[in-house]
Design a protein around this motif. Structure first.
Motif, PDB file in Angstrom:
ATOM      1  N   ALA A 177     -11.040  -1.247  -7.157  1.00  0.00           N
ATOM      2  CA  ALA A 177     -10.090  -1.955  -6.293  1.00  0.00           C
ATOM      3  C   ALA A 177      -9.021  -1.005  -5.764  1.00  0.00           C
TER       4      ALA A 177
ATOM      5  N   LEU B 122      -8.340   0.043  -1.769  1.00  0.00           N
ATOM      6  CA  LEU B 122      -7.027  -0.099  -1.136  1.00  0.00           C
ATOM      7  C   LEU B 122      -6.528   1.235  -0.598  1.00  0.00           C
TER       8      LEU B 122
ATOM      9  N   ALA C 150      -8.470   2.060   2.534  1.00  0.00           N
ATOM     10  CA  ALA C 150      -8.019   1.205   3.632  1.00  0.00           C
ATOM     11  C   ALA C 150      -6.676   1.671   4.168  1.00  0.00           C
ATOM     12  N   ALA C 151      -5.770   2.090   3.279  1.00  0.00           N
ATOM     13  CA  ALA C 151      -4.460   2.578   3.719  1.00  0.00           C
ATOM     14  C   ALA C 151      -4.600   3.867   4.510  1.00  0.00           C
TER      15      ALA C 151
ATOM     16  N   LEU D  14       1.236  -1.395   0.194  1.00  0.00           N
ATOM     17  CA  LEU D  14       0.137  -0.781  -0.548  1.00  0.00           C
ATOM     18  C   LEU D  14       0.414  -0.789  -2.042  1.00  0.00           C
TER      19      LEU D  14
ATOM     20  N   SER E  14       0.099  -4.235  -3.395  1.00  0.00           N
ATOM     21  CA  SER E  14      -1.316  -4.640  -3.389  1.00  0.00           C
ATOM     22  C   SER E  14      -2.068  -4.015  -4.560  1.00  0.00           C
ATOM     23  N   ILE E  15      -1.772  -2.752  -4.855  1.00  0.00           N
ATOM     24  CA  ILE E  15      -2.419  -2.084  -5.985  1.00  0.00           C
ATOM     25  C   ILE E  15      -2.034  -2.745  -7.295  1.00  0.00           C
TER      26      ILE E  15
ATOM     27  N   ALA F 207      -3.716  -6.091  -7.573  1.00  0.00           N
ATOM     28  CA  ALA F 207      -5.143  -5.933  -7.870  1.00  0.00           C
ATOM     29  C   ALA F 207      -5.350  -5.560  -9.332  1.00  0.00           C
TER      30      ALA F 207
END
Length: 251
Positions: free
Chosen positions: A53, A57, A60-61, A79, A82-83, A86
């Motif tokens: 995961a 991410l 994607a960043a 970010l 989000s990390i 996740a």
């Protein structure tokens, strides 16, 4: 500020760490090496999902940064959160399930022993103290028995009977106790209450497991076959119908 993104990130990360620690312990202390091994495998899969995961991410960043010529401070904070989210999610889910009673005596010997130990661990909070001590003792014995069974041809009839003792009759005895209403467990029937009957039954099974393990270690399969037939006669008729754990009748 108490509700700042950094504070929220620290809170979620702390929860993720605690969740992972709880999962590592399986929510309860392991009674045997096999159940502990299955828990470690479960945690390993969680860790792999967490790493994947984070990798997704980050990629994607990076892609967004190339397209937008940077993601800026806001993007970095998003970010980061989000990390952390996740990590929390994959540290918490999926939770390790308690094996179904009907599935205990399935698979190879290692799997059977591990599942039975996990199932017994889950029942410990509902058992009286003497029975809990016996369950812990049986967990250690199951590890030794499992090692001995791995070296025996699984087609041996006696091995099938021993598997039934471990994967069916032992958990069946505990399950029949759990089905007795709590307010009836202290009432005596035949001079003993349900708590005492359970402890007595588990003690006898513990003795049987020890005897079987010694016979397997000596390679005495003939004696084991006799023991297997005895165990099936003694425990194989269904524990709910056995007088060992009958609930007293309500007046």
């Amino acid at each position: 500020m108490a509700n700042s993104p950094a504070h929220e990130s620290d809170r979620i990360l702390a929860q993720a760490g605690q969740s992972l620690a709880n999962n590592r312990a399986g929510g309860r202390r392991s009674i045997g090496r096999r159940s502990a091994e299955m828990k470690r495998q479960h945690i390993g899969k969680k860790a792999a999902r967490m790493a994947m995961a984070v990798g997704v991410l980050m990629v994607a960043a990076m892609a967004a940064g190339l397209v937008l010529d940077g993601i800026g401070f806001t993007g970095v904070m998003v970010l980061g959160l989000s990390i952390v989210a996740a990590l929390w999610f994959f540290a918490t889910f999926p939770k390790m399930k308690v094996p179904a009673l009907s599935a205990l005596n399935t698979g190879d010997v290692r799997t059977m022993v591990g599942r039975t130990e996990l199932w017994l661990e889950a029942q410990r909070p509902a058992l009286p103290a003497p029975a809990v001590q016996l369950v812990d003792q049986i967990g250690v014995q199951l590890d030794g028995l499992g090692l001995q069974l791995e070296g025996i041809d699984p087609a041996e009839p006696a091995v099938a009977e021993v598997r039934k003792l471990v994967g069916e009759h032992l958990p069946g005895m505990v399950e029949s106790y759990r089905k007795i209403p709590a307010h009836l467990r202290r009432e005596e029937r035949g001079g003993r209450n349900a708590d005492q009957q359970l402890a007595d039954g588990l003690g006898k099974i513990s003795t049987e497991i020890d005897t079987i393990t010694r016979q397997l270690a000596s390679g005495d399969l003939d004696a084991l076959a006799v023991r297997g037939r005895f165990l099936d006669y003694r425990y194989g008729e269904g524990l709910e119908a056995s007088p060992q754990l009958e609930a007293p009748k309500a007046p």
